[in-house]
Each structure stands twice: as structure tokens, then as C-alpha cells.
Design an enzyme around this catalytic site. Structure first.
Site, PDB file in Angstrom:
ATOM      1  N   THR A 185       0.843  -1.189   0.000  1.00  0.00           N
ATOM      2  CA  THR A 185       0.000   0.000   0.000  1.00  0.00           C
ATOM      3  C   THR A 185       0.883   1.246   0.000  1.00  0.00           C
ATOM      4  O   THR A 185       1.874   1.310   0.733  1.00  0.00           O
ATOM      5  CB  THR A 185      -0.963   0.042   1.202  1.00  0.00           C
ATOM      6  OG1 THR A 185      -1.622   1.306   1.205  1.00  0.00           O
ATOM      7  CG2 THR A 185      -0.253  -0.144   2.533  1.00  0.00           C
ATOM      8  N   GLU A 330      -4.952  -2.864   4.229  1.00  0.00           N
ATOM      9  CA  GLU A 330      -4.609  -3.525   5.490  1.00  0.00           C
ATOM     10  C   GLU A 330      -5.773  -4.342   6.048  1.00  0.00           C
ATOM     11  O   GLU A 330      -5.605  -5.126   6.971  1.00  0.00           O
ATOM     12  CB  GLU A 330      -4.200  -2.482   6.540  1.00  0.00           C
ATOM     13  CG  GLU A 330      -2.836  -1.851   6.329  1.00  0.00           C
ATOM     14  CD  GLU A 330      -2.879  -0.594   5.460  1.00  0.00           C
ATOM     15  OE1 GLU A 330      -3.823  -0.467   4.648  1.00  0.00           O
ATOM     16  OE2 GLU A 330      -1.974   0.244   5.605  1.00  0.00           O
ATOM     17  N   LYS A 438      -6.333  10.713  -2.565  1.00  0.00           N
ATOM     18  CA  LYS A 438      -6.744   9.603  -3.428  1.00  0.00           C
ATOM     19  C   LYS A 438      -7.363  10.138  -4.711  1.00  0.00           C
ATOM     20  O   LYS A 438      -8.394  10.777  -4.682  1.00  0.00           O
ATOM     21  CB  LYS A 438      -7.717   8.692  -2.702  1.00  0.00           C
ATOM     22  CG  LYS A 438      -7.598   7.278  -3.215  1.00  0.00           C
ATOM     23  CD  LYS A 438      -8.293   6.301  -2.337  1.00  0.00           C
ATOM     24  CE  LYS A 438      -7.602   4.953  -2.393  1.00  0.00           C
ATOM     25  NZ  LYS A 438      -8.381   3.922  -1.739  1.00  0.00           N
ATOM     26  N   TRP A 443      -3.160   6.413  -4.880  1.00  0.00           N
ATOM     27  CA  TRP A 443      -2.656   7.374  -3.898  1.00  0.00           C
ATOM     28  C   TRP A 443      -1.641   8.354  -4.483  1.00  0.00           C
ATOM     29  O   TRP A 443      -0.792   7.978  -5.276  1.00  0.00           O
ATOM     30  CB  TRP A 443      -1.981   6.642  -2.741  1.00  0.00           C
ATOM     31  CG  TRP A 443      -2.931   5.911  -1.861  1.00  0.00           C
ATOM     32  CD1 TRP A 443      -3.017   4.554  -1.710  1.00  0.00           C
ATOM     33  CD2 TRP A 443      -3.934   6.454  -0.993  1.00  0.00           C
ATOM     34  NE1 TRP A 443      -4.009   4.242  -0.818  1.00  0.00           N
ATOM     35  CE2 TRP A 443      -4.583   5.383  -0.362  1.00  0.00           C
ATOM     36  CE3 TRP A 443      -4.342   7.764  -0.700  1.00  0.00           C
ATOM     37  CZ2 TRP A 443      -5.628   5.568   0.561  1.00  0.00           C
ATOM     38  CZ3 TRP A 443      -5.374   7.938   0.211  1.00  0.00           C
ATOM     39  CH2 TRP A 443      -6.003   6.858   0.823  1.00  0.00           C
TER      40      TRP A 443
HETATM   41  P1  AMP Z   1      -6.484   1.526   0.107  1.00  0.00           P
HETATM   42  O1  AMP Z   1      -5.627   0.904   1.132  1.00  0.00           O
HETATM   43  O2  AMP Z   1      -5.725   2.014  -1.088  1.00  0.00           O
HETATM   44  O3  AMP Z   1      -7.633   0.654  -0.240  1.00  0.00           O
HETATM   45  O4  AMP Z   1      -7.101   2.857   0.721  1.00  0.00           O
HETATM   46  C1  AMP Z   1      -7.870   2.845   1.896  1.00  0.00           C
HETATM   47  C2  AMP Z   1      -8.326   4.237   2.207  1.00  0.00           C
HETATM   48  O5  AMP Z   1      -9.120   4.745   1.133  1.00  0.00           O
HETATM   49  C3  AMP Z   1      -9.190   4.357   3.421  1.00  0.00           C
HETATM   50  O6  AMP Z   1      -8.435   4.362   4.622  1.00  0.00           O
HETATM   51  C4  AMP Z   1      -9.897   5.685   3.150  1.00  0.00           C
HETATM   52  O7  AMP Z   1      -9.073   6.787   3.457  1.00  0.00           O
HETATM   53  C5  AMP Z   1     -10.111   5.635   1.648  1.00  0.00           C
HETATM   54  N1  AMP Z   1     -11.431   5.084   1.344  1.00  0.00           N
HETATM   55  C6  AMP Z   1     -11.743   3.818   1.004  1.00  0.00           C
HETATM   56  N2  AMP Z   1     -13.066   3.680   0.794  1.00  0.00           N
HETATM   57  C7  AMP Z   1     -13.624   4.889   1.011  1.00  0.00           C
HETATM   58  C8  AMP Z   1     -14.958   5.395   0.990  1.00  0.00           C
HETATM   59  N3  AMP Z   1     -15.987   4.648   0.649  1.00  0.00           N
HETATM   60  N4  AMP Z   1     -15.124   6.713   1.300  1.00  0.00           N
HETATM   61  C9  AMP Z   1     -14.094   7.495   1.618  1.00  0.00           C
HETATM   62  N5  AMP Z   1     -12.814   7.074   1.656  1.00  0.00           N
HETATM   63  C10 AMP Z   1     -12.572   5.783   1.372  1.00  0.00           C
END
Ligand code: AMP
Length: 538
Positions: A185, A330, A438, A443
Site C-alpha cells: 500500500t 490492510e 486519493k 494514492w
Molecule cells: P487503500 O488501502 O488504497 O484501499 O485505501 C484505503 C483508504 O481509502 C481508506 O483508509 C480511506 O481513506 C479511503 N477510502 C476507502 N473507501 C472509502 C470510501 N468509501 N469513502 C471514503 N474514503 C474511502
């Protein structure tokens, strides 16, 4: 006293065994990278996965070895994934959208031995290969007819590699806590971190994904996992769908509105999952071409916040149920889903949407709470926001080859999201503690842009925050404090950044202010800046 039940380890290969035996005839349909639609059954898929396992064993691959894939969602990717995991090796899914330095870091950190790569990504890997000492074979996911001319050393077409091995092979057997998958990640500060899934966590997470208020897949569903397998296990679908006997439709490289629509329509897809940017592309295509979605029953939208317009349009104009989901790499990644509860069924439509737009509630096997800065638990009143902490059997306890402890003394993991939780259990993200942005589901490191920008003549201090964006969810805004007497301009700064950061990281705008707010420890107060620039439009 211990119970007297069988000691049956939760290994992911049991999922494909189950599908091949009990849903033998159920299809997996793939839009192949070479072009045509390809069809196989779960029975065929298991046979080919066993051949992959046997061929890997022949290469000397064993328990704990890291085998990388850089591939779209296809049948070949799924058979390779089960083949790797079924001998206790670790399937390391690489995100091709990361830029070269990140990929180099990740592959070398993981010490991958073999890399399976889709035709699309051969040029990316060719540019890196000279700096990847651990990789001793490149297997290109195609046949001899489509094999490209490549500079990759020791490269072979997948079908030729597989041809030498039959399926007369038995899965290995090992402890259910054995590592199965690895996914880095970049949603943290510093170098990307490796999240190391186990067989047990993957099997349990696959079952979490199949709970009725999550994906709720059955043998009747035809599911299109648009979310890539390199994005945290395609949100469990590569486990949940075969476990349920649902037909899988794999989109290959086609994520645009037209390609997605064609599969939804031709294959009569009933369920799907993707980040908001993909749905936006589909909605545009539908509108431009005056098309409907007669077969699609429900979609899961997550990875970034689902916009109200998207939910309303899909539900009202197309009759598709939208399930908003939140999670993170995670967490394998499912954290919450927002299906309405019985108690909300009679609410007016607007209020239902308000509730469904929250990030959702925790399924069984995900625990969630919010705390203040001192670590005290905060009330579930739907108003008080705090650090969002999670706990469960499919949630990381540490990063691969990192000593740092990432859990508190009670075993909670801090997600880096700021949220409230209401009395019904719905969680709503209100801000983000982690310093990342994001954009289109990927990211952007604000810190890296800031550190680069301060190198520009005339810049005293730089801060980057994410600003809501209709297409990409968020885009970076660069905020600059000039050095006294300097008149450094937006153009100067963007020209300076050009070539030093990935092109899609380029800030959409630069704003100049007199002073950036700091915390007591000297860190930039991003939350204060986000407030100051609340409502900002590019
Ligand atoms: P990742 O590890 O790349 O899947 O990113 C996870 C992060 O994406 C989370 O901790 C949030 O900050 C953001 N995220 C994921 N889903 C959502 C959602 N439905 N609404 C807002 N932020 C989200």
C-alpha cells in the site's frame, strides 16, 4: 476442555476445489488481453491452477517464496493466483499504476522470484528489469502466437511454460496461518508497506464478503469484478465468487464506460464492484448512448467516497442498488458496507440516501471504534468524530519486513481515517489523518510533492491538500508561502515540479498564502488548511 471438531485448516485452495466440485459447470468469462472473449469453467480453472502449481514446483518454488503478478483481472490471473497460493508460495500482486521507483522498491523489497506479466505491462517491466536482481524468470501471460519481441531476460510465453505440465498434482498442505498474498500500500507516508495476507485471513475475508449485507453473492449471481486483483484481492471477489459458485466475468484491460457496458449487457451481469471513477465513466457512456442496465441488480462502490449524484442516478434512473463500501488494503480490504437495516426501510427516500452515503456498518468479523487523541473511546452518536480504529482476523498486525508495531496494546489498528459512528452502527468518514490524496482510486503522496516544491527558488513552505473533484474524487492543491521578497509564480512552480514527480501527481492549482498553520510539534495542520480551503473549486 477443547471441542471435538475436525482440525480443518482454512486454506484458499479449498475454495477452488469446492467450486470445481460443486459448481463445475459454472463459467468464468474473460475479455482477454489479446482481444476475444474467452470462456472456461471452474473445473477447467482448477485444472489449470494445479498445472501452474506443478510448474512452479518444477521451478523450485516452495513455501514462503514470493511470486509476483502484474496483471489485469483475467482467468489466467486467477489460475496463477490459486496455483501460487496452493503450494504455500505468496502471490504478490503488483499495481502497474505505481510509478517506476515505487515498483522497483516494492519488487526488490519483496524479493520476488518470478514475475507473471500481462502483455499490456511488458514495456513497464522491461524498463525495470535491469534493476530487479531477485527475478529469474518472466512469464508473459499469453501464448506463443502473441508472444512479443521482448528484452526481458529468460522470458517465456505462459501457455508454453504450462504446456510441459499436467494437472497430476496435489496441493501442498500447511498451517492456515501461512502467508498467501502480498499487496503493498502506498496509502501511508514513507515507502510503500507490504500487507501480508494469510490463508486463514483470506478464507475468512472471502466469507465476510459473502455475508448477505456485504456482497451477498449466490450461485445465481454473475459478478463483474472491475476492482483489480492488485487492489487488495479485488475486494474478496476472487475468493467470494468461487466459494458461492457465482459466475465471474473478468474485464481484462477494459475499464472504460463502453467496455464495461458491453460486458454488463452481453454477459447479463447482476453484480459488480469498482471505485467511483469507473462508475462515472459508465454513467457518461450510458447517457450519451441512451442505454439502460436491465440485468444489473447491485453494485458496490468504494475505495473513495461515493458521490450522491452517482448513487441517485444508478438507483433512480437505472434501478441498480448501490452499496457504498469502505475498507483498506490492510483490512483485506472490506471494512464496512452501507446496506440499509430493517429499521430504515420505511424512511423517506432522501433520508435513505443520506444513510446509504455514509461509509457503512461493520460486517461480522470487523470490529470498529472511534477514539480521541488520548485514546479514549468516543460515543456512537453520529456527531462526535475521532480516529477510526479496527480489529479482526483479516486485518494486518504488522507490515512485511517492518519491525514497527502497528497495533495498540488492545490490538486495534488505526486506519488513519477520521470518522463518526451513529447509534445504528453506520460509520461516516469526516476527514483523513494520513497525509495522502486519493485520485481515481490511486494514492498521491502530498509529502513528496511538498518536499519537491520547497526546492523551487522563492518557495519558503509548501503544503498539499486534496480538493474534491467530480471525476477523480480528489486532486491535489498546492499551497505555497513565498520567501520574503520573492514573486515566484504558479507557472514557475509547476515548471519546477515537471519531471520530478509523476505527471498525474501534478497539482491542479497553486495558491499562495502568508502563513501555513502548524501543530505544537511543528507539523503542518492539514485539517486546518482543509477547513480554510473548504469549498475550493479548481
Ligand atoms: P487503500 O488501502 O488504497 O484501499 O485505501 C484505503 C483508504 O481509502 C481508506 O483508509 C480511506 O481513506 C479511503 N477510502 C476507502 N473507501 C472509502 C470510501 N468509501 N469513502 C471514503 N474514503 C474511502
Amino acid at each position: 476442555m477443547l471441542g471435538l471438531m475436525q482440525d480443518y485448516p482454512l486454506l484458499v485452495q479449498t475454495i477452488i476445489d469446492h467450486a470445481a466440485l460443486n459448481h463445475a459447470e459454472r463459467e468464468m468469462v474473460t475479455r482477454s488481453i489479446e482481444g476475444p472473449i474467452r470462456r472456461c469453467t471452474y473445473r477447467d480453472l482448477r485444472t489449470r491452477a494445479l498445472r501452474v502449481a506443478k510448474a512452479l514446483r518444477h521451478e523450485g518454488v516452495g513455501i514462503g517464496d514470493r511470486i509476483a503478478t502484474m496483471a489485469w483481472n483475467t482467468d489466467r490471473h486467477v489460475e496463477v493466483w490459486y496455483g501460487i497460493m496452493g503450494i504455500g508460495a505468496i502471490c504478490h500482486t503488483l499495481n502497474p499504476r505505481l510509478f517506476a521507483e515505487q515498483l522497483l522498491y516494492i519488487i526488490n523489497h519483496a524479493e520476488d522470484r518470478i514475475l507473471f506479466v500481462d502483455l499490456t505491462f511488458v514495456p513497464i517491466v522491461e524498463a525495470l528489469a535491469g534493476k530487479l536482481p531477485s527475478i529469474n524468470k518472466y512469464i508473459i501471460l499469453t501464448d506463443d502466437t502473441h508472444m512479443p519481441d521482448t528484452t526481458l531476460p529468460n522470458a517465456i510465453a505462459y501457455e508454453s511454460w504450462l504446456a510441459a505440465h499436467d494437472a497430476d498434482f496435489a496441493w501442498a498442505s500447511f498451517d492456515e496461518n501461512t502467508a498467501a498474498g502480498l499487496c503493498y500500500t502506498s496509502g501511508t507516508t514513507g515507502d510503500p508497506k507490504g500487507v501480508l495476507y494469510s490463508h486463514r485471513s483470506n478464507v475468512l475475508h472471502g466469507l465476510v464478503g459473502n455475508q448477505p449485507d456485504v456482497f451477498g453473492l449466490t450461485s445465481k449471481h454473475v459478478v463483474l469484478p472491475i476492482v483489480p486483483m492488485f487492489h487488495a484481492n479485488a475486494w474478496a471477489l476472487a475468493f467470494s465468487a468461487p466459494a458461492a459458485g457465482a459466475c465471474m466475468v473478468m474485464p481484462g484491460a477494459g475499464m472504460d464506460g463502453k467496455s464495461v457496458y458491453e460486458l454488463l449487457d452481453a454477459e447479463k451481469v447482476s453484480a459488480s464492484a469498482a471505485v467511483p471513477t469507473v462508475w462515472l465513466g459508465l454513467l457518461q457512456y450510458l447517457e450519451e448512448n441512451n442505454l439502460k442496465l436491465p440485468y444489473l441488480d447491485k453494485v458496490v462502490i468504494g475505495g473513495a467516497a461515493c458521490p450522491r449524484m452517482m448513487m441517485e442516478t444508478l438507483e433512480k434512473d437505472y434501478g441498480v442498488e448501490v452499496i457504498h463500501a469502505w475498507g483498506m488494503t490492510e483490512m483485506s480490504p472490506i471494512g464496512t458496507t452501507g446496506k440499509l437495516k430493517y429499521s430504515s426501510e420505511n424512511l423517506p427516500y432522501e433520508e435513505k440516501i443520506d444513510l446509504k452515503l455514509k461509509q457503512g456498518r461493520a460486517p461480522y468479523l470487523v470490529e470498529m471504534k472511534i477514539t480521541n487523541d488520548e485514546g479514549d473511546d468516543l460515543p456512537r452518536d453520529g456527531k462526535t468524530s475521532g480516529h477510526l480504529l479496527v480489529r479482526g482476523p483479516s486485518i494486518s498486525s504488522a507490515y512485511f519486513k517492518h519491525d514497527a508495531n502497528i497495533l495498540d496494546e488492545d490490538g486495534w489498528f488505526d486506519t488513519g481515517d477520521i470518522a463518526n459512528i451513529d447509534a445504528l452502527g453506520y460509520m461516516q468518514i469526516t476527514d483523513r489523518d494520513k497525509d495522502v490524496i486519493k485520485s481515481g482510486g490511486e494514492w498521491i503522496s502530498s509529502i513528496e510533492i511538498e518536499n519537491t516544491a520547497v526546492g523551487c527558488d522563492g518557495v519558503a513552505e509548501a503544503a498539499v491538500i486534496g480538493i474534491p473533484h467530480p471525476k477523480w474524487t480528489e486532486r491535489p492543491l498546492l499551497i505555497i508561502v513565498r520567501k520574503p521578497g520573492s514573486d515566484v509564480s504558479t507557472e514557475d512552480i509547476l515548471a519546477y515540479l515537471d519531471g520530478k514527480i509523476a505527471s498525474w501527481w501534478m497539482p491542479d492549482a497553486v495558491e499562495f498564502i502568508d502563513e501555513i498553520p502548524h501543530t505544537a510539534t511543528g507539523k503542518i495542520q492539514k485539517m486546518a488548511l482543509r477547513e480554510q480551503f473548504g469549498g475550493y473549486k479548481f
